[in-house]
Design a protein around this motif. Structure first.
Motif, PDB file in Angstrom:
ATOM      1  N   GLN A 156       0.829  -1.217   0.000  1.00 31.88           N
ATOM      2  CA  GLN A 156       0.000   0.000   0.000  1.00 31.88           C
ATOM      3  C   GLN A 156       0.861   1.265   0.000  1.00 31.88           C
ATOM      4  OE1 GLN A 156      -0.782  -2.716   1.957  1.00 31.88           O
ATOM      5  NE2 GLN A 156      -2.430  -3.238   0.508  1.00 31.88           N
ATOM      6  N   SER A 159       3.396   3.481  -5.098  1.00 32.13           N
ATOM      7  CA  SER A 159       2.558   4.172  -6.075  1.00 32.13           C
ATOM      8  C   SER A 159       3.375   4.340  -7.348  1.00 32.13           C
ATOM      9  CB  SER A 159       2.131   5.545  -5.537  1.00 32.13           C
ATOM     10  OG  SER A 159       3.247   6.412  -5.476  1.00 32.13           O
ATOM     11  N   GLU A 160       2.791   4.984  -8.315  1.00 37.30           N
ATOM     12  CA  GLU A 160       3.503   5.217  -9.573  1.00 37.30           C
ATOM     13  C   GLU A 160       4.728   6.115  -9.379  1.00 37.30           C
ATOM     14  OE1 GLU A 160       1.242   7.605 -12.298  1.00 37.30           O
ATOM     15  OE2 GLU A 160       0.140   8.571 -10.662  1.00 37.30           O
ATOM     16  N   HIS A 161       4.805   6.771  -8.202  1.00 36.28           N
ATOM     17  CA  HIS A 161       5.938   7.673  -7.933  1.00 36.28           C
ATOM     18  C   HIS A 161       7.058   6.969  -7.148  1.00 36.28           C
ATOM     19  CE1 HIS A 161       3.269  10.842  -9.258  1.00 36.28           C
ATOM     20  NE2 HIS A 161       2.368  10.466  -8.367  1.00 36.28           N
ATOM     21  N   THR A 162       6.875   5.692  -6.813  1.00 35.85           N
ATOM     22  CA  THR A 162       7.863   4.983  -6.003  1.00 35.85           C
ATOM     23  C   THR A 162       9.031   4.509  -6.874  1.00 35.85           C
ATOM     24  OG1 THR A 162       6.102   4.207  -4.554  1.00 35.85           O
ATOM     25  CG2 THR A 162       8.212   3.090  -4.393  1.00 35.85           C
ATOM     26  N   TYR A 173       8.177   1.613  -9.992  1.00 35.45           N
ATOM     27  CA  TYR A 173       7.113   0.684  -9.610  1.00 35.45           C
ATOM     28  C   TYR A 173       6.110   0.570 -10.757  1.00 35.45           C
ATOM     29  CZ  TYR A 173       3.545  -1.618  -6.818  1.00 35.45           C
ATOM     30  OH  TYR A 173       2.633  -2.519  -6.330  1.00 35.45           O
ATOM     31  N   GLY A 175       3.409  -1.664 -10.484  1.00 38.30           N
ATOM     32  CA  GLY A 175       2.151  -2.206  -9.971  1.00 38.30           C
ATOM     33  C   GLY A 175       2.265  -3.676  -9.645  1.00 38.30           C
ATOM     34  N   ASN A 210       9.410   7.766  -2.452  1.00 37.01           N
ATOM     35  CA  ASN A 210       8.386   8.292  -3.354  1.00 37.01           C
ATOM     36  C   ASN A 210       8.861   9.652  -3.842  1.00 37.01           C
ATOM     37  OD1 ASN A 210       6.528   6.187  -3.238  1.00 37.01           O
ATOM     38  ND2 ASN A 210       5.547   6.994  -1.409  1.00 37.01           N
ATOM     39  N   GLN A 212       7.637  12.608  -5.889  1.00 34.26           N
ATOM     40  CA  GLN A 212       6.434  13.187  -6.493  1.00 34.26           C
ATOM     41  C   GLN A 212       6.610  14.681  -6.724  1.00 34.26           C
ATOM     42  OE1 GLN A 212       2.920  12.077  -4.336  1.00 34.26           O
ATOM     43  NE2 GLN A 212       1.524  12.905  -5.856  1.00 34.26           N
TER      44      GLN A 212
END
Length: 351
Positions: A156, A159-162, A173, A175, A210, A212
């Motif tokens: 959890q 995210s797409e920013h990891t 990342y 998914g 992350n 972002q």
């Protein structure tokens, strides 16, 4: 023409009322220091006054925007200068480490300092002012960087920013617990454990975060129709490549198989990041100069507008006092003349 007593009385009342009206107007101007207090007294002055007040209110709002702009720019400048100092320190450490005179213990100490400096760089990238992250553009409510502990993360947290740094590569990342590098190498996350080709990865061999950073700039309207970027393009400096290089340097210092020549490559990398920092800081300085110029212009405009507004609606005190004295004299003379004219009546002649 026959002039009667009632005509004299009516004229006296009419002119006395007009005189009182002039006195009332002058007394009101003296009390308020304004030429008019009602729109109906002079619509031209009232209309211009409204326009000037609207312009001044607009300038006051730009002044408030300027205050915020200075705050963000000053904080950005201080943070970038601190960043340059840290990178310079890391370069010095790279120069020291790239000699064969340093043993394993010295390199370990340097690695520990590099780790702490890297953590501090993350703190700088997340510089917060009044609840806003000043380096994250329009995403000012979101911290641009967040370090993740590989030993404590869950799916959890991704995210797409990891991004994940491992063995000299950067993995994004994709998914479903899958990380992939540009070269196609994959790392999977299962049951709280990272695996590279089914081999478990130790948490100390990985760095995760992350990232972002918003690429859109934070702008403020400082003049009508003119929006100025009030911040630094920090996303160009605090890149994944930047933190990947720092992590690689830290791991290289702890690797006994890495020689001084290999460590020397990080001197060049530090120089590259210093050049980017100087470029970002220079761009910020140019924006600060522009904001200073706009502030000077706004101050000049506000002074001139206040002057014109005052000339339009404020009374001339000396002139108003003179008018009031003259009006009082005329009023007294008129009352005295009326008293003498109205005093004799027909009964006075009949007696």
């Amino acid at each position: 023409m026959r002039v009667t007593q009632s005509m004299l009385t009516a004229n006296t009342l009419h002119y006395s009322q007009a005189s009182y009206q002039r006195l009332s107007t002058l007394q009101e101007q003296m009390s308020t220091q304004k030429k008019i207090s009602r729109f109906s007294q002079d619509p031209v002055i009232a209309g211009k006054s409204m326009q000037y007040r609207e312009s001044i209110d607009q300038l006051n709002q730009y002044q408030r925007n300027l205050s915020e702009a200075h705050n963000r720019l000053d904080q950005s400048d201080a943070s970038l200068r601190e960043t340059s100092q840290i990178i310079t320190r890391i370069r010095e450490l790279a120069v020291k480490a790239s000699t064969d005179t340093f043993g394993a213990d010295e390199r370990k100490s340097i690695a520990q300092e590099v780790e702490q400096l890297t953590n501090h760089l993350v703190t700088i990238a997340n510089t917060n002012s009044a609840g806003k992250y000043i380096f994250n553009g329009e995403l000012s409510n979101v911290p641009p960087l967040k370090t993740l502990n590989p030993a404590q993360v869950t799916e959890q947290d991704f995210s797409e920013h990891t991004v994940l740094f491992y063995n000299g590569d950067t993995y994004s990342y994709e998914g479903n617990g899958l990380f992939e590098s540009e070269s196609g190498e994959q790392i999977t996350f299962n049951d709280g454990q990272l695996f590279a080709e089914d081999e478990p990865i130790q948490s100390e061999d990985v760095r995760m975060m992350n990232n972002q950073f918003a690429t859109s700039a934070y702008e403020l309207e400082l003049q009508q129709g003119i929006n100025i970027t009030v911040g630094a393009d920090a996303h160009r400096l605090f890149t994944t490549e930047f933190f990947s290089d720092l992590f690689q340097f830290q791991k290289a210092l702890l690797d006994p198989n890495v020689n001084a020549e290999d460590l020397d490559t990080f001197v060049g990398k530090a120089d590259n990041h210093l050049r980017v920092a100087a470029d970002v800081n220079g761009q910020l300085g140019a924006r600060m100069n522009r904001v200073d110029l706009i502030e000077d212009r706004l101050n000049t405009q506000q002074f001139l507008l206040e002057k014109i507004k005052s000339e339009n609606e404020d009374v001339d005190f000396e002139e108003t006092v003179m008018k009031l004295l003259v009006a009082e004299t005329i009023h007294s003379a008129a009352l005295a003349a009326s008293a003498r004219v109205l005093q004799p009546s027909l009964l006075d002649f009949l007696r």
